[in-house]
Structure formats: C-alpha cells, structure tokens
Motif scaffolding. Structure first.
Motif, mmCIF file in Angstrom:
data_model
loop_
_atom_site.group_PDB
_atom_site.id
_atom_site.type_symbol
_atom_site.label_atom_id
_atom_site.label_comp_id
_atom_site.label_asym_id
_atom_site.label_seq_id
_atom_site.Cartn_x
_atom_site.Cartn_y
_atom_site.Cartn_z
ATOM 1 N N ASP A 8 0.850 -1.187 0.000
ATOM 2 C CA ASP A 8 0.000 0.000 0.000
ATOM 3 C C ASP A 8 0.890 1.243 0.000
ATOM 4 O O ASP A 8 2.116 1.149 -0.033
ATOM 5 N N ALA A 9 0.271 2.405 0.031
ATOM 6 C CA ALA A 9 1.010 3.663 -0.055
ATOM 7 C C ALA A 9 2.016 3.810 1.090
ATOM 8 O O ALA A 9 3.117 4.349 0.898
ATOM 9 N N ILE A 10 1.669 3.330 2.265
ATOM 10 C CA ILE A 10 2.591 3.429 3.404
ATOM 11 C C ILE A 10 3.819 2.556 3.171
ATOM 12 O O ILE A 10 4.949 2.972 3.442
ATOM 13 N N ASP A 11 3.617 1.340 2.661
ATOM 14 C CA ASP A 11 4.756 0.469 2.354
ATOM 15 C C ASP A 11 5.700 1.150 1.360
ATOM 16 O O ASP A 11 6.921 1.106 1.522
ATOM 17 N N TRP A 12 5.120 1.765 0.325
ATOM 18 C CA TRP A 12 5.950 2.444 -0.681
ATOM 19 C C TRP A 12 6.726 3.604 -0.055
ATOM 20 O O TRP A 12 7.901 3.813 -0.384
ATOM 21 N N LYS A 13 6.114 4.334 0.851
ATOM 22 C CA LYS A 13 6.816 5.427 1.536
ATOM 23 C C LYS A 13 7.971 4.879 2.375
ATOM 24 O O LYS A 13 9.057 5.448 2.406
ATOM 25 N N ILE A 14 7.714 3.774 3.069
ATOM 26 C CA ILE A 14 8.770 3.147 3.871
ATOM 27 C C ILE A 14 9.938 2.738 2.974
ATOM 28 O O ILE A 14 11.100 3.011 3.289
ATOM 29 N N LEU A 15 9.633 2.099 1.849
ATOM 30 C CA LEU A 15 10.696 1.669 0.931
ATOM 31 C C LEU A 15 11.497 2.848 0.408
ATOM 32 O O LEU A 15 12.725 2.793 0.329
ATOM 33 N N ARG A 16 10.803 3.921 0.047
ATOM 34 C CA ARG A 16 11.506 5.112 -0.449
ATOM 35 C C ARG A 16 12.442 5.673 0.614
ATOM 36 O O ARG A 16 13.616 5.954 0.346
ATOM 37 N N ASN A 26 13.703 3.804 13.553
ATOM 38 C CA ASN A 26 12.296 3.488 13.353
ATOM 39 C C ASN A 26 11.413 4.654 13.788
ATOM 40 O O ASN A 26 10.397 4.933 13.157
ATOM 41 N N VAL A 27 11.800 5.351 14.849
ATOM 42 C CA VAL A 27 11.012 6.493 15.321
ATOM 43 C C VAL A 27 10.988 7.592 14.256
ATOM 44 O O VAL A 27 9.931 8.143 13.937
ATOM 45 N N GLU A 28 12.141 7.896 13.681
ATOM 46 C CA GLU A 28 12.193 8.923 12.635
ATOM 47 C C GLU A 28 11.467 8.454 11.380
ATOM 48 O O GLU A 28 10.752 9.230 10.741
ATOM 49 N N LEU A 29 11.625 7.188 11.024
ATOM 50 C CA LEU A 29 10.928 6.649 9.860
ATOM 51 C C LEU A 29 9.417 6.763 10.055
ATOM 52 O O LEU A 29 8.703 7.219 9.152
ATOM 53 N N SER A 30 8.925 6.367 11.217
ATOM 54 C CA SER A 30 7.487 6.428 11.474
ATOM 55 C C SER A 30 6.994 7.875 11.426
ATOM 56 O O SER A 30 5.892 8.141 10.936
ATOM 57 N N ARG A 32 8.281 10.333 9.568
ATOM 58 C CA ARG A 32 8.243 10.750 8.167
ATOM 59 C C ARG A 32 7.078 10.110 7.405
ATOM 60 O O ARG A 32 6.519 10.715 6.510
ATOM 61 N N ILE A 33 6.742 8.899 7.773
ATOM 62 C CA ILE A 33 5.679 8.159 7.086
ATOM 63 C C ILE A 33 4.306 8.606 7.571
ATOM 64 O O ILE A 33 3.328 8.559 6.836
ATOM 65 N N GLY A 34 4.230 9.006 8.835
ATOM 66 C CA GLY A 34 2.961 9.463 9.381
ATOM 67 C C GLY A 34 2.175 8.390 10.116
ATOM 68 O O GLY A 34 0.952 8.452 10.189
ATOM 69 N N ILE A 35 2.893 7.393 10.643
ATOM 70 C CA ILE A 35 2.247 6.372 11.475
ATOM 71 C C ILE A 35 3.068 6.224 12.748
ATOM 72 O O ILE A 35 4.201 6.691 12.824
ATOM 73 N N SER A 36 2.517 5.544 13.735
ATOM 74 C CA SER A 36 3.253 5.358 14.991
ATOM 75 C C SER A 36 4.358 4.306 14.811
ATOM 76 O O SER A 36 4.357 3.523 13.856
ATOM 77 N N ALA A 37 5.297 4.300 15.745
ATOM 78 C CA ALA A 37 6.486 3.451 15.631
ATOM 79 C C ALA A 37 6.191 1.946 15.615
ATOM 80 O O ALA A 37 6.767 1.230 14.789
ATOM 81 N N PRO A 38 5.323 1.396 16.478
ATOM 82 C CA PRO A 38 5.122 -0.061 16.455
ATOM 83 C C PRO A 38 4.610 -0.608 15.114
ATOM 84 O O PRO A 38 5.176 -1.564 14.589
ATOM 85 N N PRO A 39 3.554 -0.018 14.510
ATOM 86 C CA PRO A 39 3.131 -0.562 13.222
ATOM 87 C C PRO A 39 4.167 -0.327 12.120
ATOM 88 O O PRO A 39 4.279 -1.139 11.191
ATOM 89 N N CYS A 40 4.934 0.742 12.238
ATOM 90 C CA CYS A 40 5.995 0.985 11.259
ATOM 91 C C CYS A 40 7.033 -0.129 11.328
ATOM 92 O O CYS A 40 7.444 -0.681 10.309
ATOM 93 N N LEU A 41 7.429 -0.480 12.543
ATOM 94 C CA LEU A 41 8.404 -1.549 12.727
ATOM 95 C C LEU A 41 7.867 -2.878 12.206
ATOM 96 O O LEU A 41 8.591 -3.651 11.552
#
Length: 159
Positions: A8-16, A26-30, A32-41
C-alpha cells in the motif's frame, strides 16, 4: 508489469525512505511516514521477511579508500549452455575486483562492474584472470570518467 507483492502507499513510503537512508531510526521513519512506531516496525519487518528489503549496506567512497578505477567489462563466452553460464557466474564470485555481475542479452553474455586501486591492477585482472578464464571468448572494457548519477536500485514514486 504487475507488482509481485501487495504494497500500500505506506509500504511504498517506507521503501523510499529506507532506500534513501537505510540507517534511519524506526522512530524517525514512522514520523516521516505518518504512522506510529510499532506498526511501522511491523511493516519493515514484513518487508524484510518477504524479501522485498534484501538487506542494508554502508555505501563507501572508493577514491577515499584508494580505489580510483571504476570500469565495466562486457564478456562474451564461447558456449552459452546453462552449465557454462552458471560456471562463469560462480567464477565472478571469487574475484574481489568484480563488485557486480549481470548476465545480459545481446552481443555479450555478462556485464561486470569492476573497482580497482589503479589502472595496473585492473589490467592485471583483465589479462591474468578474466581473459584467461575457461570459456571466455571476448572481453571489451570501458573505463569510467566520472559517475553522474547514483540512485537506489528501484525508482519509487509515492503518490
């Protein structure tokens, strides 16, 4: 060509973000992506487990480490039977000067990305190792002048 994974769009943002900056926390990645850290991880872990994220590397500056020559070799083999192609591919793994090797179509069979300390080291490799290898028919080399683009392996357009 259809995408081979459900992203989905969030996965693509994470990959980019990870392709641009693999050491991001992971905290900074989450953030930038706009989601909380646990689901990002969890998403990053799923992308790793599925093989979409193959690994992480440090990008080193060759000239700073005394590796001043970057060249490409186009290699043609006498015989292209699957066993011969596999044998040559395996041989490339034993040559430290070869940093990437691609089996290609067209006039050549392989494209080798080589990095050497100097022109003499590259020439020795070509003459003593590459052209003298079993089944090698032709070798064409191209010395680089300078790199003009260096991007991640996959262009990611996030909508």
């Amino acid at each position: 060509m259809p995408i081979k994974a459900e992203l989905d769009a969030i996965d693509w943002k994470i990959l980019r973000e990870l392709q641009n900056e693999g050491r991001i926390t992971n905290v900074e990645l989450s953030r930038r992506i706009g989601i909380s850290a646990p689901p990002c991880l969890r998403r990053v872990k799923r992308l790793e487990d599925s093989g979409i994220i193959r690994g992480y590397r440090a990008l080193l500056d060759g000239p700073s480490l005394g590796m001043d020559v970057v060249a490409f070799c186009l290699v043609g083999l006498h015989h292209q039977a699957e066993s011969e192609l596999k044998a040559f591919a395996e041989r490339t793994r034993g040559w430290p000067i070869v940093r990437e090797a691609w089996m290609v179509s067209g006039e050549s069979d392989f494209l080798l990305h080589c990095v050497a300390s100097d022109l003499g080291a590259f020439q020795r490799f070509v003459i003593e190792e590459l052209t003298s290898s079993p089944n090698v028919d032709t070798v064409r080399t191209a010395l680089t002048i300078r790199q003009v683009k260096d991007e991640g392996m996959v262009a990611i357009q996030v909508k």
